[in-house]
Enzyme design. Structure first.
Site, mmCIF file in Angstrom:
data_model
loop_
_atom_site.group_PDB
_atom_site.id
_atom_site.type_symbol
_atom_site.label_atom_id
_atom_site.label_comp_id
_atom_site.label_asym_id
_atom_site.label_seq_id
_atom_site.Cartn_x
_atom_site.Cartn_y
_atom_site.Cartn_z
ATOM 1 N N ASN A 8 -0.054 13.044 -36.255
ATOM 2 C CA ASN A 8 -0.517 11.700 -36.586
ATOM 3 C C ASN A 8 -0.888 11.028 -35.274
ATOM 4 O O ASN A 8 -0.028 10.576 -34.523
ATOM 5 C CB ASN A 8 0.569 10.907 -37.317
ATOM 6 C CG ASN A 8 0.101 9.522 -37.721
ATOM 7 O OD1 ASN A 8 -0.612 8.843 -37.008
ATOM 8 N ND2 ASN A 8 0.530 9.087 -38.895
ATOM 9 N N GLU A 47 -4.297 9.828 -39.682
ATOM 10 C CA GLU A 47 -4.531 8.439 -39.282
ATOM 11 C C GLU A 47 -5.575 8.378 -38.154
ATOM 12 O O GLU A 47 -5.353 7.777 -37.112
ATOM 13 C CB GLU A 47 -3.214 7.765 -38.856
ATOM 14 C CG GLU A 47 -3.263 6.257 -39.003
ATOM 15 C CD GLU A 47 -1.907 5.599 -38.805
ATOM 16 O OE1 GLU A 47 -1.850 4.366 -38.876
ATOM 17 O OE2 GLU A 47 -0.907 6.308 -38.587
ATOM 18 N N TYR A 155 -2.129 12.789 -45.190
ATOM 19 C CA TYR A 155 -1.515 11.577 -44.644
ATOM 20 C C TYR A 155 -1.083 10.739 -45.837
ATOM 21 O O TYR A 155 -1.866 9.999 -46.413
ATOM 22 C CB TYR A 155 -2.510 10.829 -43.756
ATOM 23 C CG TYR A 155 -2.026 9.475 -43.282
ATOM 24 C CD1 TYR A 155 -0.744 9.312 -42.770
ATOM 25 C CD2 TYR A 155 -2.859 8.358 -43.349
ATOM 26 C CE1 TYR A 155 -0.297 8.082 -42.338
ATOM 27 C CE2 TYR A 155 -2.426 7.120 -42.907
ATOM 28 C CZ TYR A 155 -1.144 6.993 -42.409
ATOM 29 O OH TYR A 155 -0.697 5.761 -41.982
ATOM 30 N N ASP A 196 1.700 14.023 -42.226
ATOM 31 C CA ASP A 196 2.638 12.906 -42.282
ATOM 32 C C ASP A 196 2.917 12.597 -43.745
ATOM 33 O O ASP A 196 2.065 12.047 -44.447
ATOM 34 C CB ASP A 196 2.022 11.703 -41.567
ATOM 35 C CG ASP A 196 2.926 10.484 -41.573
ATOM 36 O OD1 ASP A 196 4.046 10.567 -42.118
ATOM 37 O OD2 ASP A 196 2.506 9.435 -41.034
ATOM 38 N N ASN A 198 5.435 10.619 -44.705
ATOM 39 C CA ASN A 198 5.972 9.252 -44.749
ATOM 40 C C ASN A 198 7.287 9.144 -45.513
ATOM 41 O O ASN A 198 7.576 8.113 -46.132
ATOM 42 C CB ASN A 198 4.939 8.299 -45.352
ATOM 43 C CG ASN A 198 4.309 7.407 -44.287
ATOM 44 O OD1 ASN A 198 4.989 6.920 -43.401
ATOM 45 N ND2 ASN A 198 2.998 7.216 -44.361
ATOM 46 N N ASP A 303 2.641 6.968 -31.854
ATOM 47 C CA ASP A 303 4.025 6.700 -32.255
ATOM 48 C C ASP A 303 4.642 7.909 -32.951
ATOM 49 O O ASP A 303 5.823 7.873 -33.299
ATOM 50 C CB ASP A 303 4.097 5.468 -33.155
ATOM 51 C CG ASP A 303 3.180 5.571 -34.362
ATOM 52 O OD1 ASP A 303 2.264 6.414 -34.334
ATOM 53 O OD2 ASP A 303 3.364 4.806 -35.324
ATOM 54 N N HIS A 304 3.854 8.960 -33.165
ATOM 55 C CA HIS A 304 4.334 10.229 -33.696
ATOM 56 C C HIS A 304 4.200 11.295 -32.610
ATOM 57 O O HIS A 304 3.425 11.146 -31.663
ATOM 58 C CB HIS A 304 3.528 10.680 -34.912
ATOM 59 C CG HIS A 304 3.663 9.785 -36.106
ATOM 60 N ND1 HIS A 304 4.254 10.191 -37.281
ATOM 61 C CD2 HIS A 304 3.267 8.508 -36.319
ATOM 62 C CE1 HIS A 304 4.220 9.199 -38.165
ATOM 63 N NE2 HIS A 304 3.614 8.169 -37.596
ATOM 64 N N CYS A 465 20.445 -12.388 -23.128
ATOM 65 C CA CYS A 465 21.073 -11.817 -24.327
ATOM 66 C C CYS A 465 22.586 -11.806 -24.164
ATOM 67 O O CYS A 465 23.107 -11.775 -23.041
ATOM 68 C CB CYS A 465 20.546 -10.403 -24.582
ATOM 69 S SG CYS A 465 21.027 -9.181 -23.342
ATOM 70 N N HIS A 468 24.129 -7.955 -22.772
ATOM 71 C CA HIS A 468 23.898 -7.420 -21.427
ATOM 72 C C HIS A 468 23.643 -8.497 -20.376
ATOM 73 O O HIS A 468 23.528 -8.182 -19.197
ATOM 74 C CB HIS A 468 22.699 -6.468 -21.453
ATOM 75 C CG HIS A 468 22.762 -5.436 -22.531
ATOM 76 N ND1 HIS A 468 22.106 -5.579 -23.741
ATOM 77 C CD2 HIS A 468 23.406 -4.249 -22.595
ATOM 78 C CE1 HIS A 468 22.335 -4.524 -24.498
ATOM 79 N NE2 HIS A 468 23.120 -3.704 -23.838
ATOM 80 N N CYS A 491 17.060 -9.150 -27.638
ATOM 81 C CA CYS A 491 17.347 -8.293 -26.489
ATOM 82 C C CYS A 491 16.126 -7.439 -26.169
ATOM 83 O O CYS A 491 15.466 -6.903 -27.054
ATOM 84 C CB CYS A 491 18.555 -7.406 -26.790
ATOM 85 S SG CYS A 491 19.019 -6.287 -25.441
ATOM 86 N N CYS A 505 21.236 -4.925 -28.020
ATOM 87 C CA CYS A 505 22.345 -5.639 -28.660
ATOM 88 C C CYS A 505 21.789 -6.490 -29.804
ATOM 89 O O CYS A 505 20.587 -6.550 -30.038
ATOM 90 C CB CYS A 505 23.084 -6.515 -27.644
ATOM 91 S SG CYS A 505 22.083 -7.835 -26.919
#
Length: 514
Positions: A8, A47, A155, A196, A198, A303-304, A465, A468, A491, A505
Site C-alpha cells: 500500500n 491506494e 485494496y 490491504d 483493512n 504508512d504501510h 506534558c 515527561h 504529548c 503519556c
C-alpha cells in the site's frame, strides 16, 4: 523462483521515498527505483490515488515491466490499485474489478461464480472505486508441470465508525471477493489474494487488541475466519476454509509483526501498529510451493510496509500482453495525439529561390521593393541638434529656476535633534542634553513596544506534558461534531504500548481561545 510483493504505497505519484531513493524525484525514476529495489517478479500496489486522466507515460510504462491499473470512477485521487509484472512474468490475461462488468471481450480472466445475490447497481458500485485487479499467469512447478495462477490485487474498503453504510459496503466487497476467488479455484486455477484487507485478523496482529471491545466479534474478522484455515490446525487437512495466511503459516507465533502504523502519532518509531496487509494463498499452493512469506518493515515511503512471498515455481511469460496493459492505452500507444504535439515547434526547411547561384546580397536587393524617392523636410541630425539639444537625464533632477538656489544646502537630520549651541553653552552641558534626549526617545520606544505587546499578546506558551515534562504538540480536531476545529495539546512523543515509559503519556489540554 517467483517473488511476489504487495505494498500500500499511499499515492504512487508522490511517495515519501524514504529508504528507497534519496536522489531523483521525478515519477519515472521513482517508479523504476522502487521496482528495482523491491526486486520482485510481480509487484502489486494499493491506494495509488491516480485516475486515468492524470496517469503519465513515465509512471505507467517502465522499462522491463508491463503494468495494469484499476482506477476509481467515483472520486479523483482516491483508492486505485496497480500491478507491475516483469516481462519475464507477463500475464496471459488481466481484468479490472471483481464483478466482470468492466471486463473486455478479449483477454479477461473469467470465472465469476454465482453473483445472483448482488444487483447490477451494487456490483457496479463495488467495482467503481478501483479496488481490485486480476492477472492470470502460467507457472511451471519443479516437476515440470504447467499450471495456472491467478493473482487478485485488492485494496479492501475501510469501515469508518461514523459511517455505518461503509461497513456494509466493506462486508459486501468481502463477499464478492470470496465468491470470485472460490470460483477461480473451482475452475482449476491456483489463487493468491494479496493486498490491504483493512482488517487485523487475530489479537496477535493488533497492538491494542486487549483494550478493544468485542475484538473477536468484529464482522470483518468473522469473515476472515470463514476464509482462512488455521495454520496450526487445518493447514495439513483438505477440509475447512480454502485459503491460508502465508505469513502465519511460516511465523505462527511472531509478535509485533505489523504492517501499518499511524503517521500522525508517530507510532512506527515504537512499532505500535497493526497487520492488515496479507499474502493469502490457496491451501495446496501454500503447502506445496511457498518457500517463505515475509514483511519489509524497514522500507519507508508510506504508512504501510511491503509484504511478500517467494514460490518454488518459475513463470512462463505470455507471448503478448493482454489488452488491459497500459502500453495499449490510446494515449500511450501513439494512436491518440496530445495537445503537446501541436505545440512543439517544427523545423522549417530552407526555401529555395530560382536564382540559387546568385550571391545573397544580390538576392536581397532583388527582393526589396523599389520605392520612389521622397523628399523629406525634416532636418538632418546635426541640424536638429544645433536647434534643440537633447536634455541630459540629470537635468530633470536639478532645482527649478523659479525657486532660489542655494549652494551646499545642508538639511537637518530628523532622528537626532541637536541642541542649539551658543558661545555661553559649555561642551558638558551640550552632551548632557544629548544624552537626556536620547533617553527620552528610548523610553518612548519602550512604552510603545509595551503597549503593542499588551494589545497583540501573541501565542501563549506551549504547556509541558504531565508524564515527561516536555513541550507538547498542538493538534486540531478533524472529526465532525461539536469540537470540530478546536485545538488541543498532547504529548509530543510517539504512540506506543502503555507499559513503555518512552511512549506518549495521556496528557491532554484544550487550548484557550485567543
Amino acid at each position: 523462483m517467483l517473488r511476489l510483493i504487495s505494498w500500500n504505497i499511499n499515492g504512487i505519484r508522490s511517495p515519501q521515498q524514504g529508504a528507497l531513493s534519496q536522489e531523483a524525484r521525478n515519477s519515472a525514476m521513482t517508479t523504476k527505483r522502487i521496482l528495482d529495489e523491491l526486486d520482485a517478479d510481480i509487484v502489486c500496489f494499493q491506494e495509488t490515488k491516480v485516475t486515468r486522466d492524470v496517469l503519465t507515460e513515465p509512471l505507467a510504462i517502465v522499462e522491463g515491466y508491463n503494468s495494469y491499473f484499476s482506477f476509481s470512477r467515483s472520486r479523483s485521487g482516491y483508492s486505485g490499485v496497480a500491478t507491475f509484472c516483469k516481462n519475464s512474468a507477463a500475464p496471459v490475461a488481466a481484468e479490472e474489478g471483481l464483478s466482470g462488468l468492466f471486463a473486455t471481450q478479449n483477454g479477461n480472466v473469467g470465472c465469476y461464480g454465482n453473483m445472483d445475490e448482488f444487483t447490477p447497481e451494487e456490483l457496479r458500485a463495488l467495482d467503481s472505486e478501483g479496488r481490485a485487479l486480476l492477472t492470470k499467469h502460467k507457472i511451471c512447478t519443479l516437476e515440470g508441470k504447467e499450471k495456472t495462477l491467478t493473482l487478485i490485487n485488492v485494496y479492501c474498503p475501510h469501515a469508518d465508525p461514523g459511517k455505518p453504510e461503509r461497513l456494509t459496503f466493506k462486508l459486501r466487497f468481502y463477499r464478492l471477493l470470496q465468491i470470485r476467488a472460490e470460483a477461480l479455484l473451482a475452475a482449476g486455477s491456483h489463487v493468491i489474494i494479496l493486498g490491504d484487507l483493512n482488517t487485523a485478523h487475530r489479537p496477535i496482529d493488533h497492538c491494542d487488541a486487549a483494550n478493544l471491545e468485542c475484538f473477536e466479534e468484529d464482522p470483518g474478522r468473522k469473515w476472515m475466519d470463514g476464509l482462512l484455515s488455521n495454520p496450526e490446525g487445518q493447514a495439513g487437512s483438505q477440509v475447512g476454509p480454502p485459503f491460508i495466511d502465508s505469513f502465519r503459516y511460516f511465523q505462527p507465533k511472531q509478535e509485533r509483526a505489523f504492517t501499518c502504523w499511524s503517521v500522525v502519532s508517530g507510532a512506527r518509531h515504537l512499532n505500535y501498529g497493526t497487520r492488515i496487509d496479507y499474502v493469502l494463498g490457496d491451501r495446496t499452493l501454500v503447502m506445496d510451493t511457498f518457500q517463505t512469506s515475509f514483511l519489509l518493515p524497514k522500507v519507508m515511503g508510506s504508512d504501510h510496509c511491503p509484504v511478500g512471498a517467494a514460490l518454488n515455481v518459475s513463470s512462463v511469460p505470455a507471448k503478448q500482453c493482454p489488452p488491459l496493459c497500459t502500453r495499449f492505452l490510446p494515449e500511450f500507444a501513439g494512436t491518440q495525439l496530445k495537445i503537446l504535439h501541436f505545440l512543439v515547434p517544427l523545423e522549417q526547411e530552407p526555401v529555395l529561390e530560382q536564382s540559387v547561384m546568385q550571391p545573397s546580397n544580390q538576392i536581397q536587393v532583388q527582393k526589396r521593393p523599389k520605392k520612389a524617392p521622397v523628399c523629406s523636410t525634416k532636418p538632418w541630425p546635426d541640424q536638429a541638434s544645433s536647434r534643440r539639444k537633447q536634455k541630459d537625464l540629470m537635468s530633470y533632477f536639478q532645482p527649478s529656476s523659479s525657486h532660489p538656489q542655494t549652494s551646499d544646502l545642508n538639511l537637518p537630520h530628523l532622528p537626532v535633534m541637536m541642541p542649539h549651541v551658543t558661545p555661553e553653552t559649555s561642551e558638558e552641558e551640550v552632551m548632557a542634553k544629548v544624552v537626556e534626549e536620547q533617553a527620552k526617545a528610548k523610553d518612548e520606544k519602550e512604552v510603545r513596544t509595551l503597549f503593542w505587546k499588551t494589545v497583540l499578546g501573541g501565542p501563549s506558551p506551549v504547556p509541558l506534558c504531565g508524564g515527561h515534562k516536555e513541550p507538547c504538540v498542538m493538534r486540531t480536531v478533524k472529526k465532525s461534531g461539536p469540537n470540530l476545529g478546536r485545538h488541543f495539546y498532547m504529548c509530543a512523543r510517539p504512540q506506543g504500548p502503555p507499559s513503555d515509559p518512552s511512549s506518549r503519556c495521556n496528557f491532554f489540554l484544550w487550548r484557550k481561545p485567543s
